[in-house]
Design a protein around this motif. Sequence first.
Motif, mmCIF file in Angstrom:
data_model
loop_
_atom_site.group_PDB
_atom_site.id
_atom_site.type_symbol
_atom_site.label_atom_id
_atom_site.label_comp_id
_atom_site.label_asym_id
_atom_site.label_seq_id
_atom_site.Cartn_x
_atom_site.Cartn_y
_atom_site.Cartn_z
ATOM 1 N N UNK A 503 75.439 1.818 31.591
ATOM 2 C CA UNK A 503 74.516 3.222 31.768
ATOM 3 C C UNK A 503 75.435 4.505 31.644
ATOM 4 N N UNK A 504 76.487 4.550 31.942
ATOM 5 C CA UNK A 504 77.416 5.607 32.235
ATOM 6 C C UNK A 504 78.447 5.583 30.973
ATOM 7 N N UNK A 505 78.855 6.790 30.702
ATOM 8 C CA UNK A 505 79.814 6.854 29.329
ATOM 9 C C UNK A 505 81.159 5.897 29.942
ATOM 10 N N UNK A 506 81.490 5.085 28.951
ATOM 11 C CA UNK A 506 82.832 4.347 29.160
ATOM 12 C C UNK A 506 84.086 4.944 28.934
ATOM 13 N N UNK A 507 84.937 5.294 29.548
ATOM 14 C CA UNK A 507 86.041 6.023 29.318
ATOM 15 C C UNK A 507 86.972 5.360 28.421
ATOM 16 N N UNK A 508 87.490 6.185 27.264
ATOM 17 C CA UNK A 508 88.242 5.497 26.359
ATOM 18 C C UNK A 508 87.380 5.408 25.191
ATOM 19 N N UNK A 509 86.187 5.008 25.396
ATOM 20 C CA UNK A 509 85.133 4.924 24.182
ATOM 21 C C UNK A 509 84.861 6.335 23.358
ATOM 22 N N UNK A 510 84.591 6.343 22.081
ATOM 23 C CA UNK A 510 84.352 7.708 21.548
ATOM 24 C C UNK A 510 82.808 7.980 21.741
ATOM 25 N N UNK A 511 81.913 6.843 21.922
ATOM 26 C CA UNK A 511 80.554 6.912 22.324
ATOM 27 C C UNK A 511 79.968 5.647 23.191
ATOM 28 N N UNK A 512 79.258 6.032 23.919
ATOM 29 C CA UNK A 512 78.740 4.958 24.642
ATOM 30 C C UNK A 512 77.186 4.781 24.408
ATOM 31 N N UNK A 513 76.760 3.675 24.095
ATOM 32 C CA UNK A 513 75.501 3.368 23.767
ATOM 33 C C UNK A 513 74.820 2.631 24.874
ATOM 34 N N UNK A 514 73.820 2.929 25.593
ATOM 35 C CA UNK A 514 73.299 2.137 26.760
ATOM 36 C C UNK A 514 72.352 0.973 25.985
ATOM 37 N N UNK A 515 72.236 0.182 26.658
ATOM 38 C CA UNK A 515 71.435 -1.123 26.287
ATOM 39 C C UNK A 515 70.724 -1.768 27.562
ATOM 40 N N UNK A 516 69.851 -0.861 28.059
ATOM 41 C CA UNK A 516 69.209 -1.031 29.218
ATOM 42 C C UNK A 516 68.392 -2.539 29.193
ATOM 43 N N UNK A 517 67.600 -2.724 28.171
ATOM 44 C CA UNK A 517 66.976 -3.850 28.133
ATOM 45 C C UNK A 517 67.662 -5.109 27.243
ATOM 46 N N UNK A 518 68.826 -4.838 27.015
ATOM 47 C CA UNK A 518 69.601 -6.035 26.372
ATOM 48 C C UNK A 518 69.335 -6.483 24.965
ATOM 49 N N UNK A 519 68.623 -5.432 24.270
ATOM 50 C CA UNK A 519 67.778 -5.678 23.002
ATOM 51 C C UNK A 519 69.008 -5.841 21.879
ATOM 52 N N UNK A 520 69.945 -4.748 22.151
ATOM 53 C CA UNK A 520 71.362 -4.749 21.094
ATOM 54 C C UNK A 520 71.937 -5.955 21.322
ATOM 55 N N UNK A 521 72.069 -6.432 22.591
ATOM 56 C CA UNK A 521 73.046 -7.545 22.630
ATOM 57 C C UNK A 521 72.347 -8.842 22.049
ATOM 58 N N UNK A 522 70.996 -8.743 22.233
ATOM 59 C CA UNK A 522 70.313 -9.943 21.829
ATOM 60 C C UNK A 522 70.398 -10.073 20.319
ATOM 61 N N UNK A 523 70.247 -8.988 19.620
ATOM 62 C CA UNK A 523 70.159 -8.863 17.946
ATOM 63 C C UNK A 523 71.744 -9.313 17.311
ATOM 64 N N UNK A 524 72.549 -8.724 18.392
ATOM 65 C CA UNK A 524 73.963 -9.311 17.811
ATOM 66 C C UNK A 524 74.524 -10.447 18.304
ATOM 67 N N UNK A 525 73.634 -11.246 19.093
ATOM 68 C CA UNK A 525 74.135 -12.474 19.415
ATOM 69 C C UNK A 525 75.101 -12.614 20.596
ATOM 70 N N UNK A 526 75.116 -11.440 21.495
ATOM 71 C CA UNK A 526 76.322 -11.369 22.545
ATOM 72 C C UNK A 526 75.485 -11.927 23.818
ATOM 73 N N UNK A 527 76.336 -12.955 24.312
ATOM 74 C CA UNK A 527 75.994 -13.600 25.576
ATOM 75 C C UNK A 527 76.379 -12.789 26.789
ATOM 76 N N UNK A 528 77.506 -12.409 26.570
ATOM 77 C CA UNK A 528 78.232 -11.685 27.904
ATOM 78 C C UNK A 528 79.088 -10.376 27.427
ATOM 79 N N UNK A 529 79.334 -9.778 28.332
ATOM 80 C CA UNK A 529 80.487 -8.517 28.298
ATOM 81 C C UNK A 529 81.782 -8.978 27.720
#
Length: 563
Positions: A503-529
Amino acid sequence: MHTPSDEARPSIYYNYKVHQPWLASQHGSQPRHKVVIVGSGPAGMVTALELARHGIPSVVVTADLQVSQGSRAIVFTRRSMEILQQVGVADRMTDNGLPWRFGNSYYRGQHVFRMEAPHDPDDRFFPMLNIQQQYMEEYLLDACEAQPLVEVRWGNKLTSLTQHDGHVTAEIDTPEGPYTLETRWLVAADGGRSSIRSMMGLQMEGASYEGFFVIADIRIDLPLPTERLAYFDPEWNRGNTILMHREPHGIWRVDYQLPKGESPEEALRPESLKARIDAQLAMIGFAGKTWEMDWCSVYSARTLTLPDYVQGRVLFTGDAAHLLPIFGVRGANTAFQDAQSLAWHLAFVLKGLAGPKLLANHSAERVGAAREIIHEAGKSTRFMAPPEGGFALLRDAVLSLSLSQPFVRPLYHWRTSRPHAYTHSMLNSPGDDNRLFTAGPAHGAPPQNIRLAPNDFLLDHLGGGFDLLYFTQAPAMPEALMAVVNRARARGIPLKVLAVGAAQAVAGADLTLADADGHFRQRYGVPASGAGYLLRPDQHVCARWLTLDATRLQAALDMALPQ
Ligand SMILES: Cc1cc2nc3c(=O)[nH]c(=O)nc-3n(C[C@H](O)[C@H](O)[C@H](O)COP(=O)(O)OP(=O)(O)OC[C@H]3O[C@@H](n4cnc5c(N)ncnc54)[C@H](O)[C@@H]3O)c2cc1C
């Protein structure tokens, strides 16, 4: 002496601009260039713009003084639009083009199949966009002119070339006579009739199909939606096929197959064109409607490719490298993918970030793509214009069965140009978790776009180099991973880090993309951090991990940039 025409090409809807020729006498001495590109068609200009994105200057020499004659390529795919977005012309294309996604097939006057191209809410662009090639070339040219790393030389025709150890010399003829250019790499983007291919005595492999099609662009006001129309065995052109497409500016393309034995010269006689276009209009319910001809041409289908696009220091791309049938909108759409691929591979070799193996990879990947397209397009061609014998029998059986049997109707499906997945690329990381994923783009595939907000998409944020998508909810990127990223950057490798899921900017990353509803993770088949994807500079996936660590990232970067 090369004397290109300085008369604007005729058109009833497009104002051709005639450019001034570039004359050597008006410029100082010529340094040895890094890259000279021969040809200012879609392949040449996208290569130049993509090279510039990677910081590489180029000179584009082009024989004519204006953009190409006639509408030629009119249908552009979503992947082409994603590539054109990278070079800054997608907005002008969408502002002026006609998007569509449905197609209708008719057999002997009966509607037999309605095709629907999938359109996902995660996609920024429609599956297809119709706009004439002159406009697309004009937008690319404007982008080239606004780009200080690209120099376009109109009225400059390559007449001969010699390869040396480490460079190429080219004789360029102009309206004031010839001059010599030296370049480390020469890109042959000089089109289907490539004189460079002939000069070098290179043979293409593949097939040429019998039979001719006429393409006629007419201005007419037809109250029909933008959908692809295909007519098989219609009453006025028995045994043959007709296609129709709407273009911007009140233009329609009528594309019809000629009866066997009729020559292109006969077919292009004004009386012949008029009779056939009138017959087509009458058949679709617009008998007697007035129309005006803009441009017409004849073509036949060919499925040919060079077996290797890297010939010493001469690199072939676009139609100079392969000739593809236009059924399935292959020509320009494939040229964009060729150009995008060539530019990053060449730029990384020029910058010393990889060895010549990387260029060999470009050739292997794009020849593989051309062969896949040739296989698919061959099927479309044999359906649209079957050669004699078994193919004609089978096609006719499908057509007549389709009147009574719905199950055969999907065979009408039009195989459209789609991006090639570099599944077996030598740049793919063998030690990653590719096979353990159950969703998301796999090895070699282009990325799946994601809608992040109503008008904000993942592909809007990818950089001009490698992109690391790292799925995390932690406040900072892992230190060990960032050490690898920073080492790569210190070597000059462009690598952007996008953190996904916090939800907040991740230190070190050039860009943080929030994924509140988990849609991005689901499309990319990502089960966990802790999972990640590494995208190459052409955005294709070269590694993906369910758990990413520094060693695995380093291994993937080493694999993707062979020395
Ligand atoms: C009638 C027709 C309809 C088509 N319809 C479609 C379609 O619907 N969809 C689709 O995707 N594709 C279509 N195509 C194909 C599409 O137009 C080509 O695939 C595309 O233009 C290829 O781009 P290119 O840059 O490789 O070559 P080209 O666009 O042909 O560009 C070649 C360039 O090289 C220059 N040149 C040539 N020789 C020299 C030289 N010796 N020195 C300097 N410059 C030189 C030319 O002036 C030109 O600028 C169609 C083509 C035709 C002919």
